[in-house]
Design an enzyme around this catalytic site. Structure first.
Site, PDB file in Angstrom:
ATOM      1  N   ALA A  62     -37.981  -2.557  15.566  1.00 44.61           N
ATOM      2  CA  ALA A  62     -38.976  -1.682  16.299  1.00 44.61           C
ATOM      3  C   ALA A  62     -40.150  -0.706  15.889  1.00 44.61           C
ATOM      4  O   ALA A  62     -39.776  -0.116  14.532  1.00 44.61           O
ATOM      5  CB  ALA A  62     -38.074  -0.456  16.815  1.00 44.61           C
ATOM      6  N   GLY A 101     -35.054  -4.750  14.754  1.00 42.55           N
ATOM      7  CA  GLY A 101     -34.745  -5.361  15.955  1.00 42.55           C
ATOM      8  C   GLY A 101     -35.655  -6.800  15.831  1.00 42.55           C
ATOM      9  O   GLY A 101     -35.529  -7.033  16.592  1.00 42.55           O
ATOM     10  N   GLU A 104     -33.132  -8.969  15.750  1.00 39.52           N
ATOM     11  CA  GLU A 104     -32.298  -8.674  16.763  1.00 39.52           C
ATOM     12  C   GLU A 104     -32.772 -10.113  17.924  1.00 39.52           C
ATOM     13  O   GLU A 104     -32.357 -10.523  18.617  1.00 39.52           O
ATOM     14  CB  GLU A 104     -32.500  -7.129  17.432  1.00 39.52           C
ATOM     15  CG  GLU A 104     -31.893  -6.127  16.544  1.00 39.52           C
ATOM     16  CD  GLU A 104     -31.174  -5.312  16.802  1.00 39.52           C
ATOM     17  OE1 GLU A 104     -32.595  -4.507  16.857  1.00 39.52           O
ATOM     18  OE2 GLU A 104     -30.570  -4.568  17.341  1.00 39.52           O
ATOM     19  N   GLU A 124     -32.004  -0.319   9.148  1.00 39.24           N
ATOM     20  CA  GLU A 124     -32.234   0.814  10.185  1.00 39.24           C
ATOM     21  C   GLU A 124     -31.506   2.160   9.986  1.00 39.24           C
ATOM     22  O   GLU A 124     -32.109   3.042   9.718  1.00 39.24           O
ATOM     23  CB  GLU A 124     -31.411   0.493  11.742  1.00 39.24           C
ATOM     24  CG  GLU A 124     -32.140  -0.661  12.820  1.00 39.24           C
ATOM     25  CD  GLU A 124     -31.701  -2.162  12.202  1.00 39.24           C
ATOM     26  OE1 GLU A 124     -31.752  -2.367  11.454  1.00 39.24           O
ATOM     27  OE2 GLU A 124     -31.968  -2.782  13.194  1.00 39.24           O
TER      28      GLU A 124
HETATM   29  N1  T1G Z   1     -42.862   0.534  13.394  1.00 40.39           N
HETATM   30  C1  T1G Z   1     -44.003   1.235  13.100  1.00 40.39           C
HETATM   31  N2  T1G Z   1     -44.896   1.128  12.094  1.00 40.39           N
HETATM   32  C2  T1G Z   1     -44.979   0.359  10.590  1.00 40.39           C
HETATM   33  C3  T1G Z   1     -43.331  -0.281  10.680  1.00 40.39           C
HETATM   34  C4  T1G Z   1     -43.099   0.265  11.593  1.00 40.39           C
HETATM   35  N3  T1G Z   1     -41.305  -0.783  12.044  1.00 40.39           N
HETATM   36  N4  T1G Z   1     -43.140  -0.960   9.740  1.00 40.39           N
HETATM   37  C5  T1G Z   1     -43.984  -0.619   8.714  1.00 40.39           C
HETATM   38  N5  T1G Z   1     -44.877  -0.004   9.642  1.00 40.39           N
HETATM   39  C6  T1G Z   1     -46.062   0.139   9.337  1.00 40.39           C
HETATM   40  C7  T1G Z   1     -46.745   1.034   7.695  1.00 40.39           C
HETATM   41  O1  T1G Z   1     -46.539   2.234   7.881  1.00 40.39           O
HETATM   42  C8  T1G Z   1     -47.898   1.191   7.212  1.00 40.39           C
HETATM   43  O2  T1G Z   1     -49.170   1.817   8.073  1.00 40.39           O
HETATM   44  C9  T1G Z   1     -48.254  -0.483   7.974  1.00 40.39           C
HETATM   45  O3  T1G Z   1     -47.410  -1.498   8.907  1.00 40.39           O
HETATM   46  C10 T1G Z   1     -47.456  -1.394   6.327  1.00 40.39           C
HETATM   47  O4  T1G Z   1     -46.364  -1.258   5.962  1.00 40.39           O
HETATM   48  C11 T1G Z   1     -33.633  -0.629  17.854  1.00 40.39           C
HETATM   49  C12 T1G Z   1     -34.533   0.832  15.929  1.00 40.39           C
HETATM   50  C13 T1G Z   1     -42.528  -4.830   7.405  1.00 40.39           C
HETATM   51  C14 T1G Z   1     -41.655  -4.607   4.746  1.00 40.39           C
HETATM   52  O5  T1G Z   1     -37.286  -0.123   9.030  1.00 40.39           O
HETATM   53  O6  T1G Z   1     -40.078  -2.986   6.018  1.00 40.39           O
HETATM   54  O7  T1G Z   1     -36.076  -1.571  14.576  1.00 40.39           O
HETATM   55  O8  T1G Z   1     -49.356   3.317   5.743  1.00 40.39           O
HETATM   56  O9  T1G Z   1     -47.108  -0.560   3.650  1.00 40.39           O
HETATM   57  O10 T1G Z   1     -44.941  -2.815   2.334  1.00 40.39           O
HETATM   58  O11 T1G Z   1     -32.582  -1.964  15.940  1.00 40.39           O
HETATM   59  O12 T1G Z   1     -43.218  -1.940   6.345  1.00 40.39           O
HETATM   60  O13 T1G Z   1     -50.699   1.199   6.995  1.00 40.39           O
HETATM   61  O14 T1G Z   1     -50.586   3.175   8.599  1.00 40.39           O
HETATM   62  O15 T1G Z   1     -44.366  -0.942   4.532  1.00 40.39           O
HETATM   63  O16 T1G Z   1     -46.208  -4.889   3.345  1.00 40.39           O
HETATM   64  C15 T1G Z   1     -36.521  -1.535  11.732  1.00 40.39           C
HETATM   65  C16 T1G Z   1     -40.056  -0.668   8.389  1.00 40.39           C
HETATM   66  C17 T1G Z   1     -36.975  -0.237  12.729  1.00 40.39           C
HETATM   67  C18 T1G Z   1     -39.382  -2.170   8.823  1.00 40.39           C
HETATM   68  C19 T1G Z   1     -43.742  -4.312   5.153  1.00 40.39           C
HETATM   69  N6  T1G Z   1     -37.312  -1.788  10.718  1.00 40.39           N
HETATM   70  N7  T1G Z   1     -40.935  -1.626   7.865  1.00 40.39           N
HETATM   71  O17 T1G Z   1     -43.821  -3.514   4.490  1.00 40.39           O
HETATM   72  O18 T1G Z   1     -46.575  -2.681   4.790  1.00 40.39           O
HETATM   73  S1  T1G Z   1     -36.311   0.525  13.575  1.00 40.39           S
HETATM   74  C20 T1G Z   1     -37.897  -1.319   9.780  1.00 40.39           C
HETATM   75  C21 T1G Z   1     -41.172  -2.530   6.266  1.00 40.39           C
HETATM   76  C22 T1G Z   1     -35.376  -0.674  14.191  1.00 40.39           C
HETATM   77  C23 T1G Z   1     -33.519  -1.387  15.973  1.00 40.39           C
HETATM   78  C24 T1G Z   1     -33.601  -0.702  15.571  1.00 40.39           C
HETATM   79  C25 T1G Z   1     -41.653  -2.159   5.389  1.00 40.39           C
HETATM   80  C26 T1G Z   1     -42.352  -4.556   5.113  1.00 40.39           C
HETATM   81  P1  T1G Z   1     -50.147   2.215   7.546  1.00 40.39           P
HETATM   82  P2  T1G Z   1     -45.981  -1.188   4.299  1.00 40.39           P
HETATM   83  P3  T1G Z   1     -45.304  -3.757   3.265  1.00 40.39           P
END
Ligand code: T1G
Length: 685
Positions: A62, A101, A104, A124
């Site tokens: 998400a 997500g 999912e 999450e």
């Molecule tokens: N949403 C918004 N921005 C995100 C994002 C996300 N999910 N993930 C990364 N970014 C932005 C981050 O802030 C950075 O921004 C840029 O992308 C590069 O990220 C309903 C509720 C995917 C492994 O927790 O683990 O789904 O600083 O530096 O090292 O069940 O990002 O460039 O402006 O980390 O290559 C669940 C979180 C959400 C994944 C990539 N998903 N992200 O790593 O790049 S909750 C996560 C990561 C959800 C549902 C629930 C990593 C990555 P900026 P980065 P990276």
């Protein structure tokens, strides 16, 4: 322009997401996916669907930036159910990280194919949440209950190969992902009934045959989950999958999700997700600044720190020249490095070949001149200014032009060290935390004259060696250790006033810290920073050191230790405290836990406010990153600054004012803290 586009390839509808940087499932993506399912259902010529993403990764979850804002329909649970209800088979084509997500979406698809390098996970829990779009109900049905528990409560991903072995992925794709995914879709286009993960329950027998699986899992992980709310909620949601039909289980998931989302811990962990990423940014850096090329690193000193520091670079494939003054110390140091690698290999986290590869990049030598061809040289010698100045003076003579000269000092003045060279612009601090090959935090200390490209080089190199780097300015103790000073000062005073080491440590452990100040002193060494004169006894610490009670390594410190290093309160220390109390003429009194919080944690916040005010830290959230990664501050409280905001700055200020008398004459309030408290402002949002 929607980030979701569709195009036909024969009888297959290819649904493509192009939503950089990580194909987060923001509102436009969700809308586009539903529209694409409607298109597939509405077109008889479409016999199958492939969902694929452009860029680095399949949907990574998400869009976290939408959290806390009014959610726009369609919400993700609806989108994933719409995918599963599509009347044509939907194939998720996975590369990069199918996280949260994103996984999912893949679970709601009827089939999943992936390239071998892909990772699948539900992180999450690291955001204080649980998979809230059917993930806690579909994942156990596809991957099994035990695996779902492990993935959901750790947040750690599994690789595509493992996913394939457990049936989470139907086919591993070698070669062009889209081409093979379309071919796979063509293979399954006539298969009916469509395999719906929400309808499967063959893998739920793990829970039905053994309902104890959940309590066994809780018990096995109690220590790791201590203080966190989200792991337990993930367990409960998966437990619901084991005993309820999907439609009811997903309601329980939604209830638990909303409960977490509205809580402080989720807000803290989501704040921290962005805080960690913000820390790598250097304020005011000119756009055209370029990093220097670091091909070979030199390390001076093969002790615990020098060896640990070297391992970071060797593990990242960067050759290291390590210098010692004596053969025996050099051999001991390189032997310890090999032993550490072999221990990692024994745990299956490295292969023997990788151990040899890393060690093969190491060049141990007694010849200081061998550092001449290094692009970055880090000294990790005795924590004494004269020794460091001598080393930097010698480095200045032999290091090549443009080499970056770094000190691993934990407290000392980088400007003073830089002044020992003719190139202060190439000098900075790289403060690793012990054990340096394990701890993720790196304080990058910029001197007054450190060149911008030198700072940028260090920050980018930190990422390469998998460290979380925070820029710090020069002051005694930089950010983290400077905040330890008021905490330790007050903790020592509290001992004299009637608190015990056990009480003070218990308050910190109950707060969520891995250990309290005295446990930490015993672990790190009570003798660290001791003046080493056994006849100069000015406080309890001096007395302990003079008695040889240097902590765990000596079997005794503030605590007594048995042969398994298990601590117990020490009657010797209790007597010592009484003696010092009598000598100081202090009357012992009852000290409350709240007073300990105010005098040790509120004073840390006050010091942090000064660090912020002085510009030693670039931003409040950097201070939180230092304390979570450097000292184990519970991430579910966000860090000292986020926590202070949660407590309320007026409360923090009030607590310190209440304690003003007892804090002693050396304590002073931060102007910034006073100003913000009085203006009703916050540090972190
Ligand atoms: N949403 C918004 N921005 C995100 C994002 C996300 N999910 N993930 C990364 N970014 C932005 C981050 O802030 C950075 O921004 C840029 O992308 C590069 O990220 C309903 C509720 C995917 C492994 O927790 O683990 O789904 O600083 O530096 O090292 O069940 O990002 O460039 O402006 O980390 O290559 C669940 C979180 C959400 C994944 C990539 N998903 N992200 O790593 O790049 S909750 C996560 C990561 C959800 C549902 C629930 C990593 C990555 P900026 P980065 P990276």
């Amino acid at each position: 322009m929607s980030p979701i586009s569709t195009r036909r390839h024969g009888e297959v509808l290819i649904v493509t997401s192009n939503n950089p940087p990580v194909n987060a499932l923001g509102h436009a993506v969700r809308e586009g996916l539903v529209r694409a399912m409607d298109e597939a259902d509405g077109d008889d010529a479409v016999k199958a669907v492939v969902i694929i993403c452009e860029g680095n990764t399949f949907f990574a979850g998400a869009d976290i930036t939408e959290f806390g804002k009014p959610m726009q329909m369609p919400m993700l649970p609806m989108v994933v159910d719409r995918i599963e209800s599509c009347t044509k088979p939907v194939v998720a084509a996975i590369h990069g990280t199918a996280f949260g997500g994103g996984l999912e979406v893949a679970l709601a698809s009827h089939y999943r194919v992936a390239v071998p390098s892909a990772k699948l996970g539900v992180p999450e829990v690291k955001l204080g949440l649980l998979p809230g779009a059917g993930g806690t109900q579909r994942l156990p049905r596809i991957a099994g209950v035990q695996k779902a528990l492990e993935m959901a409560t750790s947040g750690n991903p599994i690789g595509a190969k493992e996913a394939y072995e457990i049936g989470l992925v139907d086919r591993l794709i070698e070669g062009d992902l889209e081409q093979h995914a379309v071919a796979y879709a063509a293979e399954v286009m006539d298969t009916r009934p469509l395999p719906k993960s929400s309808e499967r329950d063959d893998k739920l027998h793990e829970a039905r045959d053994n309902p104890a699986i959940f309590d066994e899992f809780r018990k096995a992980n109690a220590r790791k989950f201590r203080g966190f709310e989200a792991p337990e909620s993930n367990i409960r949601a998966i437990e619901a999958a084991g005993r309820l039909p999907y439609s009811q289980g997903v309601m329980e998931e939604r209830r638990l999700f909303m409960e977490l989302m509205s809580g402080t811990q989720a807000r803290a962990q989501q704040y921290f997700f962005f805080a960690e990423r913000k820390a790598s940014k250097i304020e005011g850096l000119a756009e055209d600044t370029r990093p220097r090329d670091i091909r070979r690193v030199g390390v001076i000193g093969a002790g615990t720190m020098g060896g640990g520091i070297s391992m970071n670079f060797l593990s990242a494939g960067i050759p290291v020249t390590i210098v010692e003054m004596a053969e025996e110390a050099l051999d001991r140091g390189t032997g310890t490095m090999r032993k550490n690698y072999e221990a990692t290999a024994a745990k299956g986290r490295m292969t023997a070949a990788q151990v040899e590869q890393a060690m093969g990049l190491l060049r141990p030598t007694l010849d200081f001149g061998a550092l001449a061809d290094c692009d970055l040289i880090i000294e990790a010698v005795f924590e004494n200014m004269d020794v460091k100045k001598d080393v930097f003076g010698r480095l200045d003579k032999i290091a090549k032009p443009g080499a970056i000269l770094a000190s691993n000092t934990s407290y000392l003045n980088i400007d003073e060290i830089a002044a020992a060279t003719s190139r202060p612009e190439d000098v900075l601090g790289l403060h690793f935390f012990s054990p340096a090959n394990v701890m993720k935090l790196l304080e990058v200390v910029r001197g007054a004259k450190t060149a911008p490209d030198v700072l940028l080089t260090a920050m980018q190199l930190a990422k390469k060696i998998r460290k979380v780097a925070v820029v710090a300015g020069v002051c005694f103790g930089f950010i983290g250790n400077r905040m330890l000073i008021p905490r330790q000062t007050q903790a020592n005073k509290l001992l004299l006033e009637g608190a015990t080491p056990e009480q003070i440590d218990r308050v910190h452990v109950e707060f969520g810290m891995p250990m309290g100040p005295f446990q930490m002193a015993d672990l790190a060494g009570v003798d660290i920073g001791w003046h080493r004169d056994p006849n100069r006894i000015e406080n309890i610490r001096d007395k302990l050191c003079a008695m040889g009670r240097w902590g765990q390594k000596k079997g005794a410190g503030f605590y007594d230790y048995d042969e398994k290093r298990r601590p117990s309160p020490s009657p010797v220390v209790a007597e010592l405290i009484d003696e010092f109390r009598a000598r100081a003429g202090v009357q012992s009194r009852e000290v409350t836990d709240q007073e300990i919080v105010e005098r040790t944690l509120y004073t840390m916040v006050n010091e942090a406010a000064k660090i912020l005010e002085e510009g030693v830290a670039q931003r409040a959230s950097d201070i939180d990153v230092v304390w979570v990664y450097g000292y184990g501050w519970p991430v579910y409280r966000g860090g000292p600054m986020f926590w202070a905001d949660t407590e309320g700055l007026p409360e923090i200020l009030g607590g310190l004012q209440r304690q003003q008398e007892r804090l002693g004459p050396d304590f002073s309030l931060s102007d910034l803290l006073v100003r913000k408290a009085e203006a009703g402002e916050k540090f972190t949002r």
